[in-house]
Design an enzyme around this catalytic site. Sequence first.
Site, short mmCIF file in Angstrom:
data_model
loop_
_atom_site.label_atom_id
_atom_site.label_comp_id
_atom_site.label_asym_id
_atom_site.label_seq_id
_atom_site.Cartn_x
_atom_site.Cartn_y
_atom_site.Cartn_z
N TYR A 1 0.81 -1.22 0.00
CA TYR A 1 0.00 0.00 0.00
C TYR A 1 0.84 1.28 0.00
CZ TYR A 1 -3.70 -3.22 1.51
OH TYR A 1 -4.59 -4.25 1.60
N HIS B 1 -4.58 6.00 -1.65
CA HIS B 1 -5.21 6.00 -0.33
C HIS B 1 -4.21 6.34 0.77
CE1 HIS B 1 -9.15 5.45 1.19
NE2 HIS B 1 -9.05 4.23 1.67
N TYR C 1 -5.02 0.20 10.07
CA TYR C 1 -5.66 0.21 8.77
C TYR C 1 -6.71 1.32 8.72
CZ TYR C 1 -3.25 -4.06 7.45
OH TYR C 1 -2.28 -4.97 7.17
N ASN D 1 -9.82 1.84 7.94
CA ASN D 1 -11.19 1.80 8.46
C ASN D 1 -11.29 1.84 9.97
OD1 ASN D 1 -11.73 1.53 5.76
ND2 ASN D 1 -12.72 -0.46 5.92
#
Length: 200
Positions: A18, A23, A67, A69
């Site tokens: 990532y 993001h 993470y 969320n």
Amino acid sequence: MAEKSYLVAGLGNIGAEYALTRHNIGFIILDAWAQASNISFETRRYGDLAADSVKGRKFYLLKPSTYMNLSGNAVRYWLQELEIPIENLIVICDDINLPFGTVRMRQAGSNGGHNGLGNIESILETRQYSRIRVGVGHDFSVGGQIDFVLGGFSPEQTSELPQIAARVASGVKTWAFVGAQKAMTELNTKPESLENAPSQ
């Protein structure tokens, strides 16, 4: 007199896969800040933390390890641990509704469908915290949002990231030293160099 402290939370997802995705613009900006200030992150509870002292202000840079969320857990923990009031919290995240390179700062507001902001709002039980949204573009087809935000920047966009990161870091310092109105004036105007930047 003790330094006045601020928590600057840059949102993203941990893991090499990532690292340079859209993001993760929050992580990318804080990494650039740390490099420019010659400070290092330490892995702590709920995230990586670095501290930058600037003219009597201390900026704690947080990259949550929860993470995206579940970002609210890390933000709440470090606000409490460092005894920082919520008015001294600012969150940096990506925004697919803004063209690449566009920056928008607000003192409060809705999460706009952003999962990280949504979780922070839920955990802190308020929308009254400052946030900086960094546009990553929106060139994706219906149903392609997840692949887009978890995809990488184009070479042209990658070359613009240091400038964007420097602008955001400068804006955060203006927010702390001068106030939100001045910071919003500084940040919410797109530089000419990015006016014709590609959106994907």
